[in-house]
Design a protein around this motif. Sequence first.
Motif, PDB file in Angstrom:
ATOM      1  N   PHE A  53      51.153  38.873  11.453  1.00 58.86           N
ATOM      2  CA  PHE A  53      52.221  39.869  11.376  1.00 58.86           C
ATOM      3  C   PHE A  53      52.085  40.889  12.502  1.00 58.86           C
ATOM      4  CE2 PHE A  53      54.035  43.860   9.840  1.00 58.86           C
ATOM      5  CZ  PHE A  53      55.272  43.453   9.364  1.00 58.86           C
ATOM      6  N   ARG A  54      50.887  41.413  12.680  1.00 57.48           N
ATOM      7  CA  ARG A  54      50.685  42.436  13.715  1.00 57.48           C
ATOM      8  C   ARG A  54      50.904  41.856  15.111  1.00 57.48           C
ATOM      9  NH1 ARG A  54      45.984  45.860  13.917  1.00 57.48           N
ATOM     10  NH2 ARG A  54      47.417  47.004  15.259  1.00 57.48           N
ATOM     11  N   LEU A  55      50.421  40.639  15.347  1.00 53.24           N
ATOM     12  CA  LEU A  55      50.638  40.012  16.649  1.00 53.24           C
ATOM     13  C   LEU A  55      52.114  39.718  16.883  1.00 53.24           C
ATOM     14  CD1 LEU A  55      47.617  37.550  16.773  1.00 53.24           C
ATOM     15  CD2 LEU A  55      47.988  39.514  18.287  1.00 53.24           C
ATOM     16  N   GLY A  56      52.788  39.237  15.849  1.00 47.66           N
ATOM     17  CA  GLY A  56      54.205  38.930  15.985  1.00 47.66           C
ATOM     18  C   GLY A  56      55.027  40.153  16.325  1.00 47.66           C
ATOM     19  N   ARG A  57      54.764  41.227  15.639  1.00 46.77           N
ATOM     20  CA  ARG A  57      55.504  42.468  15.926  1.00 46.77           C
ATOM     21  C   ARG A  57      55.186  43.007  17.306  1.00 46.77           C
ATOM     22  NH1 ARG A  57      57.027  46.309  11.186  1.00 46.77           N
ATOM     23  NH2 ARG A  57      56.134  47.778  12.634  1.00 46.77           N
ATOM     24  N   ALA A  58      54.017  42.663  17.829  1.00 47.60           N
ATOM     25  CA  ALA A  58      53.638  43.106  19.173  1.00 47.60           C
ATOM     26  C   ALA A  58      54.176  42.170  20.249  1.00 47.60           C
ATOM     27  CB  ALA A  58      52.115  43.202  19.279  1.00 47.60           C
ATOM     28  N   GLY A  59      54.825  41.063  19.827  1.00 42.95           N
ATOM     29  CA  GLY A  59      55.366  40.123  20.794  1.00 42.95           C
ATOM     30  C   GLY A  59      54.343  39.141  21.348  1.00 42.95           C
ATOM     31  N   ASP A  60      53.211  38.999  20.682  1.00 44.56           N
ATOM     32  CA  ASP A  60      52.152  38.084  21.124  1.00 44.56           C
ATOM     33  C   ASP A  60      52.425  36.703  20.528  1.00 44.56           C
ATOM     34  OD1 ASP A  60      49.718  36.610  21.379  1.00 44.56           O
ATOM     35  OD2 ASP A  60      48.620  38.503  21.603  1.00 44.56           O
ATOM     36  N   ARG A  61      52.762  35.757  21.384  1.00 44.07           N
ATOM     37  CA  ARG A  61      53.187  34.433  20.933  1.00 44.07           C
ATOM     38  C   ARG A  61      52.068  33.597  20.321  1.00 44.07           C
ATOM     39  NH1 ARG A  61      57.653  32.905  25.535  1.00 44.07           N
ATOM     40  NH2 ARG A  61      59.096  34.548  24.931  1.00 44.07           N
ATOM     41  N   ARG A  62      50.854  34.059  20.367  1.00 52.93           N
ATOM     42  CA  ARG A  62      49.768  33.337  19.695  1.00 52.93           C
ATOM     43  C   ARG A  62      49.976  33.338  18.178  1.00 52.93           C
ATOM     44  NH1 ARG A  62      44.714  36.254  22.532  1.00 52.93           N
ATOM     45  NH2 ARG A  62      46.153  38.005  22.250  1.00 52.93           N
ATOM     46  N   ALA A  63      50.847  34.196  17.687  1.00 56.83           N
ATOM     47  CA  ALA A  63      51.114  34.287  16.247  1.00 56.83           C
ATOM     48  C   ALA A  63      52.144  33.270  15.778  1.00 56.83           C
ATOM     49  CB  ALA A  63      51.613  35.684  15.903  1.00 56.83           C
ATOM     50  N   PHE A  64      52.813  32.588  16.687  1.00 59.95           N
ATOM     51  CA  PHE A  64      53.955  31.752  16.323  1.00 59.95           C
ATOM     52  C   PHE A  64      53.643  30.729  15.234  1.00 59.95           C
ATOM     53  CE2 PHE A  64      56.475  27.878  16.907  1.00 59.95           C
ATOM     54  CZ  PHE A  64      57.744  28.380  16.644  1.00 59.95           C
ATOM     55  N   LEU A  69      54.205  28.826   9.547  1.00 56.78           N
ATOM     56  CA  LEU A  69      53.606  28.340   8.298  1.00 56.78           C
ATOM     57  C   LEU A  69      53.852  29.318   7.151  1.00 56.78           C
ATOM     58  CD1 LEU A  69      50.231  26.870   9.589  1.00 56.78           C
ATOM     59  CD2 LEU A  69      52.173  25.608   8.642  1.00 56.78           C
ATOM     60  N   LEU A  70      53.730  30.601   7.429  1.00 58.76           N
ATOM     61  CA  LEU A  70      53.969  31.612   6.394  1.00 58.76           C
ATOM     62  C   LEU A  70      55.446  31.703   6.014  1.00 58.76           C
ATOM     63  CD1 LEU A  70      51.547  34.332   7.769  1.00 58.76           C
ATOM     64  CD2 LEU A  70      51.314  33.140   5.569  1.00 58.76           C
ATOM     65  N   ASP A  91      59.925  34.625  20.596  1.00 59.61           N
ATOM     66  CA  ASP A  91      59.529  33.288  21.034  1.00 59.61           C
ATOM     67  C   ASP A  91      60.757  32.374  20.978  1.00 59.61           C
ATOM     68  OD1 ASP A  91      58.507  30.516  20.930  1.00 59.61           O
ATOM     69  OD2 ASP A  91      56.544  31.498  20.845  1.00 59.61           O
ATOM     70  N   PRO A  92      61.052  31.653  22.064  1.00 56.45           N
ATOM     71  CA  PRO A  92      62.239  30.802  22.073  1.00 56.45           C
ATOM     72  C   PRO A  92      62.175  29.634  21.084  1.00 56.45           C
ATOM     73  CG  PRO A  92      60.952  30.477  24.079  1.00 56.45           C
ATOM     74  CD  PRO A  92      60.341  31.631  23.344  1.00 56.45           C
ATOM     75  N   ARG A  93      61.016  29.332  20.556  1.00 55.74           N
ATOM     76  CA  ARG A  93      60.879  28.244  19.584  1.00 55.74           C
ATOM     77  C   ARG A  93      61.270  28.668  18.167  1.00 55.74           C
ATOM     78  NH1 ARG A  93      54.639  27.271  20.522  1.00 55.74           N
ATOM     79  NH2 ARG A  93      54.810  29.535  20.492  1.00 55.74           N
ATOM     80  N   THR A  94      61.429  29.942  17.937  1.00 55.48           N
ATOM     81  CA  THR A  94      61.639  30.459  16.586  1.00 55.48           C
ATOM     82  C   THR A  94      62.891  29.896  15.922  1.00 55.48           C
ATOM     83  OG1 THR A  94      60.430  32.480  17.104  1.00 55.48           O
ATOM     84  CG2 THR A  94      61.888  32.549  15.202  1.00 55.48           C
ATOM     85  N   ALA A  95      64.016  29.913  16.600  1.00 54.91           N
ATOM     86  CA  ALA A  95      65.271  29.446  15.974  1.00 54.91           C
ATOM     87  C   ALA A  95      65.174  27.967  15.618  1.00 54.91           C
ATOM     88  CB  ALA A  95      66.452  29.704  16.901  1.00 54.91           C
ATOM     89  N   ARG A  96      64.600  27.168  16.497  1.00 55.84           N
ATOM     90  CA  ARG A  96      64.470  25.738  16.219  1.00 55.84           C
ATOM     91  C   ARG A  96      63.578  25.502  15.002  1.00 55.84           C
ATOM     92  NH1 ARG A  96      63.402  24.339  21.077  1.00 55.84           N
ATOM     93  NH2 ARG A  96      61.147  24.241  20.897  1.00 55.84           N
ATOM     94  N   ALA A  97      62.487  26.251  14.901  1.00 59.97           N
ATOM     95  CA  ALA A  97      61.585  26.122  13.750  1.00 59.97           C
ATOM     96  C   ALA A  97      62.276  26.575  12.464  1.00 59.97           C
ATOM     97  CB  ALA A  97      60.307  26.929  13.977  1.00 59.97           C
TER      98      ALA A  97
END
Length: 193
Positions: A53-64, A69-70, A91-97
């Motif tokens: 959550f914290r990485l995602g809100r910071a824009g760090d794509r390692r959280a994708f 999964l969550l 992350d551009p993969r988000t909509a596809r996922a």
Amino acid sequence: MDEELRSLTERLRQESHGSPGYERLLVTADQDELAEVLTAPGQPLWARELAAFRLGRAGDRRAFEALVLLLNHRDPPRCASAAHALARLGDPRTARAAAALATNELRVAYALHPVRLLVELRAPESVPALITTLERRLRPHDPYRRVALACVDGLGALGDARARRVLGEALAHPALAEAAVRALALIPRQERK
């Protein structure tokens, strides 16, 4: 502290029983430390969720991957926090996922938050995925009315004319009819030339 972060921290504080590890993950500014939690063996789910959550809100794509999964978890609050973070990740993969999760009939019980995320993202995948998901929910005795209603509301919010047909079909379902009327009213009429 915004509402989504407050809700997440309260829930995870209880899950972690207020452990020192929880407090460390909550306050650290080290994104590498947070990312390590996502790959280290034996980490509890609350720790992985907080780090992602914290990485995602910071824009760090390692959280994708962890956030996806969550997003498909059986616990709705986890899905909601993942959707919130994914919407901010960029992350551009988000909509596809999210589209894959929303249209997966084997996991339709968990499709509510992917559907809502697709609406928020307003990506090219959003309307086709919501149409597909809603079409499947229009079968007789479908138990996933909340998912169907989220699709109807989302298609109205997106305002895409491609949704007219399926929203028209939704009018025949008493649980969806009122929402379908509202959604259809939000879609601009095409002028004939």
